[in-house]
Design an enzyme around this catalytic site. Structure first.
Site, PDB file in Angstrom:
ATOM      1  N   PHE A 155       0.885   5.098   0.620  1.00  0.00           N
ATOM      2  CA  PHE A 155       0.635   6.377   1.602  1.00  0.00           C
ATOM      3  C   PHE A 155       1.208   7.558   1.308  1.00  0.00           C
ATOM      4  O   PHE A 155       2.448   7.578   0.744  1.00  0.00           O
ATOM      5  CB  PHE A 155       0.995   6.170   2.985  1.00  0.00           C
ATOM      6  CG  PHE A 155       0.165   4.888   3.455  1.00  0.00           C
ATOM      7  CD1 PHE A 155      -1.072   4.905   4.406  1.00  0.00           C
ATOM      8  CD2 PHE A 155       0.873   3.546   3.450  1.00  0.00           C
ATOM      9  CE1 PHE A 155      -1.562   3.722   4.900  1.00  0.00           C
ATOM     10  CE2 PHE A 155       0.204   2.454   3.947  1.00  0.00           C
ATOM     11  CZ  PHE A 155      -0.995   2.530   4.776  1.00  0.00           C
ATOM     12  N   THR A 182       0.921  -1.188  -0.215  1.00  0.00           N
ATOM     13  CA  THR A 182      -0.098  -0.119   0.020  1.00  0.00           C
ATOM     14  C   THR A 182       0.963   1.163   0.027  1.00  0.00           C
ATOM     15  O   THR A 182       1.876   1.419   0.680  1.00  0.00           O
ATOM     16  CB  THR A 182      -0.686  -0.039   1.292  1.00  0.00           C
ATOM     17  OG1 THR A 182      -1.609  -1.143   1.313  1.00  0.00           O
ATOM     18  CG2 THR A 182      -1.824   1.219   1.039  1.00  0.00           C
TER      19      THR A 182
END
Length: 333
Positions: A263, A261
């Site tokens: 960010f 992921t």
């Protein structure tokens, strides 16, 4: 993997037909943040926390702790209370969505190891915490290698006037958690964020357990611990197991081992790029309707040998390109 945010990022109603997006390089700031907002939930998508100064802590008691064995109660009472928009109109507090132990909080701590994080209820709450000087930075998930872009945060980026000052990539390690003394074959149900459950489909199918959705992975761990659920497990991080006094029955249970992921780190002030380091830049633009307009726009970068790492298109919600009837008859608007 699932996405969680450490800080909040925003993007408003752009109306862009296409937006070329590249993000400012991560870890470019030499300042240690006094406060930061993060959001944390399932493997990176849900839940957020805020990084804040120690003199401005918002704490609250977790519910149902009386039913929990003494060993499990040690940290539940002192955990930060998630902030909501209502908190911003009362007393200054730093906030983001989720509970301690989320993947978003992990991303915030990866970017700023010495920061203090506080949870918030919504992505936009984290944006507002930074805008109102209640937190120094916000960390939010923007893209996941399995589930794709987080469009909500793209839209919030345009709605709010925060600057991208960093980027964090976090690999999710989903763990199966349960109360001490409970074995995997004793579980009848498993709680977690929907995407965390979906990402762990193979292992959960082999166990034959029912799946129950909750807001984020940390909430699942907290719920199992605070209610003393002996027939339920949670899919969450190893850090959540430590915080809520749960045992790790199995780790790395995600179907795809490489679940990343990305960010974004947001702040009120932009950073000044240096000449000795490569930086990313984000651009948002809107195009008129017509043949080849996107091609012409992208040619500006290609002719200058500028690499585009990602292009994201968002709808013009208040200005649709066409208005048509059931027969597909209409005019451009």
């Amino acid at each position: 993997m699932a996405l969680e945010c450490v800080a909040v990022l925003g993007w408003g109603d752009s109306g862009s037909s296409a937006s070329g997006l590249v993000f400012n390089g991560v870890r470019n700031s030499n300042r240690t943040p006094r406060k930061c907002v993060c959001r944390g939930g399932f493997s990176g998508l849900s839940g957020h926390s805020v990084i804040k100064s120690a003199d401005n802590q918002n704490t609250g008691k977790s519910s149902n702790v009386n039913d929990v064995p003494g060993k499990l109660c040690k940290d539940l009472i002192s955990l930060p209370k998630p902030l909501t928009v209502a908190d911003f109109t009362v007393t200054p507090n730093d906030g983001t969505k989720g509970l301690p132990g989320s993947f978003s909080e992990d991303a915030a701590l990866k970017a700023y190891p010495k920061c203090e994080t506080v949870p918030c209820d919504e992505f936009e709450d984290a944006f507002k915490a930074v805008e109102l000087w209640l937190a120094d930075k916000a960390v939010l998930p923007i893209e996941n290698s399995s589930s794709g872009s987080i469009h909500r945060n793209y839209d919030l980026l345009l709605r709010h006037r925060l600057h991208i000052v960093g980027e964090v990539q976090l690999a999710a390690n989903f763990c199966l958690l349960a109360l001490p003394g409970i074995k995997a074959d004793q579980l009848k149900r498993v709680l977690s964020h929907p995407q965390a459950l979906a990402s762990s489909d193979i292992v959960l199918t082999q166990l034959g357990v029912a799946r129950e959705n909750v807001d984020d992975t940390a909430s699942a761990a907290q719920y199992v611990a605070s209610n003393g659920l002996r027939d339920a497990g949670a899919v969450a991080s190893a850090r959540a197991a430590e915080i809520y006094g749960l045992n790790i029955l199995a780790d790395r249970i995600q179907d795809e081992p490489d679940n990343i992921t990305r960010f974004l780190v947001l702040a009120r002030d932009p950073i000044i790029p240096r000449t000795d380091k490569l930086f990313k830049t984000s651009i948002v633009f809107t195009l008129d309707e017509g043949p080849g307009v996107l091609f012409k726009a992208l040619a500006v970068f290609a002719l200058r040998e500028i690499n585009l790492t990602k292009i994201e298109s968002r709808p013009q919600r208040k200005r649709p390109l066409r208005v048509v009837d059931d027969s597909n008859n209409g005019t451009a608007k």
